[in-house]
Write a protein that holds these residues in place. Sequence first.
Motif, PDB file in Angstrom:
ATOM      1  N   ALA A  19      19.392 -66.302 -42.355  1.00  0.00           N
ATOM      2  CA  ALA A  19      18.306 -66.928 -41.595  1.00  0.00           C
ATOM      3  C   ALA A  19      17.491 -65.920 -40.798  1.00  0.00           C
ATOM      4  N   LEU A  20      17.956 -64.698 -40.694  1.00  0.00           N
ATOM      5  CA  LEU A  20      17.288 -63.710 -39.852  1.00  0.00           C
ATOM      6  C   LEU A  20      16.461 -62.692 -40.635  1.00  0.00           C
ATOM      7  N   GLY A  21      16.268 -62.911 -41.930  1.00  0.00           N
ATOM      8  CA  GLY A  21      15.369 -62.062 -42.705  1.00  0.00           C
ATOM      9  C   GLY A  21      16.008 -60.817 -43.270  1.00  0.00           C
ATOM     10  N   LYS A  22      15.225 -59.715 -43.358  1.00  0.00           N
ATOM     11  CA  LYS A  22      15.663 -58.498 -44.040  1.00  0.00           C
ATOM     12  C   LYS A  22      16.596 -57.632 -43.206  1.00  0.00           C
ATOM     13  N   ALA A  23      16.489 -57.695 -41.919  1.00  0.00           N
ATOM     14  CA  ALA A  23      17.296 -56.829 -41.059  1.00  0.00           C
ATOM     15  C   ALA A  23      18.797 -56.930 -41.329  1.00  0.00           C
ATOM     16  N   PRO A  24      19.361 -58.120 -41.594  1.00  0.00           N
ATOM     17  CA  PRO A  24      20.805 -58.226 -41.803  1.00  0.00           C
ATOM     18  C   PRO A  24      21.344 -57.366 -42.950  1.00  0.00           C
ATOM     19  N   GLN A  25      20.559 -57.150 -44.007  1.00  0.00           N
ATOM     20  CA  GLN A  25      21.052 -56.328 -45.105  1.00  0.00           C
ATOM     21  C   GLN A  25      21.324 -54.904 -44.632  1.00  0.00           C
ATOM     22  N   LYS A  26      20.503 -54.440 -43.678  1.00  0.00           N
ATOM     23  CA  LYS A  26      20.759 -53.133 -43.095  1.00  0.00           C
ATOM     24  C   LYS A  26      22.094 -53.133 -42.353  1.00  0.00           C
ATOM     25  N   VAL A  27      22.373 -54.242 -41.688  1.00  0.00           N
ATOM     26  CA  VAL A  27      23.642 -54.373 -40.969  1.00  0.00           C
ATOM     27  C   VAL A  27      24.806 -54.285 -41.948  1.00  0.00           C
ATOM     28  N   ILE A  28      24.718 -55.045 -43.034  1.00  0.00           N
ATOM     29  CA  ILE A  28      25.790 -55.073 -44.029  1.00  0.00           C
ATOM     30  C   ILE A  28      25.961 -53.714 -44.701  1.00  0.00           C
ATOM     31  N   THR A  31      27.464 -51.222 -42.292  1.00  0.00           N
ATOM     32  CA  THR A  31      28.877 -51.521 -42.035  1.00  0.00           C
ATOM     33  C   THR A  31      29.747 -51.106 -43.217  1.00  0.00           C
ATOM     34  N   ILE A  32      29.278 -51.377 -44.434  1.00  0.00           N
ATOM     35  CA  ILE A  32      30.027 -50.972 -45.628  1.00  0.00           C
ATOM     36  C   ILE A  32      30.140 -49.454 -45.692  1.00  0.00           C
ATOM     37  N   GLY A  33      29.033 -48.763 -45.392  1.00  0.00           N
ATOM     38  CA  GLY A  33      29.063 -47.302 -45.395  1.00  0.00           C
ATOM     39  C   GLY A  33      30.056 -46.751 -44.390  1.00  0.00           C
ATOM     40  N   ASP A  34      30.074 -47.339 -43.204  1.00  0.00           N
ATOM     41  CA  ASP A  34      31.037 -46.929 -42.188  1.00  0.00           C
ATOM     42  C   ASP A  34      32.471 -47.199 -42.650  1.00  0.00           C
ATOM     43  N   ARG A  67      40.903 -44.550 -53.301  1.00  0.00           N
ATOM     44  CA  ARG A  67      39.638 -44.876 -53.955  1.00  0.00           C
ATOM     45  C   ARG A  67      39.020 -46.068 -53.242  1.00  0.00           C
ATOM     46  N   VAL A  68      37.744 -45.940 -52.888  1.00  0.00           N
ATOM     47  CA  VAL A  68      37.024 -47.010 -52.202  1.00  0.00           C
ATOM     48  C   VAL A  68      36.056 -47.643 -53.186  1.00  0.00           C
ATOM     49  N   ARG A  69      36.180 -48.946 -53.366  1.00  0.00           N
ATOM     50  CA  ARG A  69      35.328 -49.664 -54.314  1.00  0.00           C
ATOM     51  C   ARG A  69      34.737 -50.904 -53.665  1.00  0.00           C
ATOM     52  N   GLY A  70      33.584 -51.353 -54.197  1.00  0.00           N
ATOM     53  CA  GLY A  70      32.958 -52.577 -53.713  1.00  0.00           C
ATOM     54  C   GLY A  70      31.583 -52.317 -53.127  1.00  0.00           C
ATOM     55  N   ASP A  71      30.744 -53.328 -53.163  1.00  0.00           N
ATOM     56  CA  ASP A  71      29.386 -53.191 -52.643  1.00  0.00           C
ATOM     57  C   ASP A  71      29.003 -54.307 -51.682  1.00  0.00           C
ATOM     58  N   SER A  72      29.981 -55.094 -51.258  1.00  0.00           N
ATOM     59  CA  SER A  72      29.717 -56.128 -50.256  1.00  0.00           C
ATOM     60  C   SER A  72      30.946 -56.248 -49.371  1.00  0.00           C
ATOM     61  N   LEU A  73      30.779 -56.909 -48.228  1.00  0.00           N
ATOM     62  CA  LEU A  73      31.893 -57.062 -47.299  1.00  0.00           C
ATOM     63  C   LEU A  73      33.003 -57.933 -47.877  1.00  0.00           C
TER      64      LEU A  73
END
Length: 218
Positions: A19-28, A31-34, A67-73
């Motif tokens: 509901a908050l637009g494009k900004a949340p994808q940056k959050v996700i 967070t995944i990168g971290d 090994r780190v795998r995955g592209d979503s939380l």
Amino acid sequence: MAVTVQIKDMKNLQKQLKALGKAPQKVINSTIGDMKKRVPPWIAAEVSKVYGVKKAEITGQKVGKVRVRGDSLENVQITYTGSALTPTHFSMSPTVPKAGSYTLKATFINGKRATMGKVKKMTKKQRAALGKNFRREGTQKSDHSPIMLMHTGAGSAEKTQYIPFQRKSKNRSDVEAIKTVSLPQMVSGHRTSKNIERVIGDGLEKRMDHYMERYMGK
């Protein structure tokens, strides 16, 4: 063995982010990168609090692979693989055989120094019997030997030169290396798994809050 990271109340969180637009994808994405960078050291720290293996050996992948795998939380997995380790990774002493007698010890669980075996100085009679065995003139009477250090055959000085072995029968060639737990067992075992889950959950929640505030002002 895999450690799967999950965020509490994921469905509700996804609705809020959508509901908050494009900004949340940056959050996700952030967070995944971290998570991919930080979770392995977090896990290594928890394992080294319980077991006698050094954190640097885990993060440096000297005792197993990560090994780190995955592209979503929802689907990120931190997967550990590795074989059973020799006691050399658990503060074993001595690291080379001593002349005469020595007691072989290691710390598998922190705070519990374990004795693996005691090698006694051989008597003249025992040395004579050993000589016959090497010349195949005698017979082996004992059904096993004490756990003792034997050379690995490694040519490079950087590699492990001695590890514990034991003869398992009267056959002089029936010699086996002494092995302990593997990295996957240490990560998934009852001594560490709950604390690992807690540390991952708390850490990721903090990182997500950090990026929510950075990108969304919340």
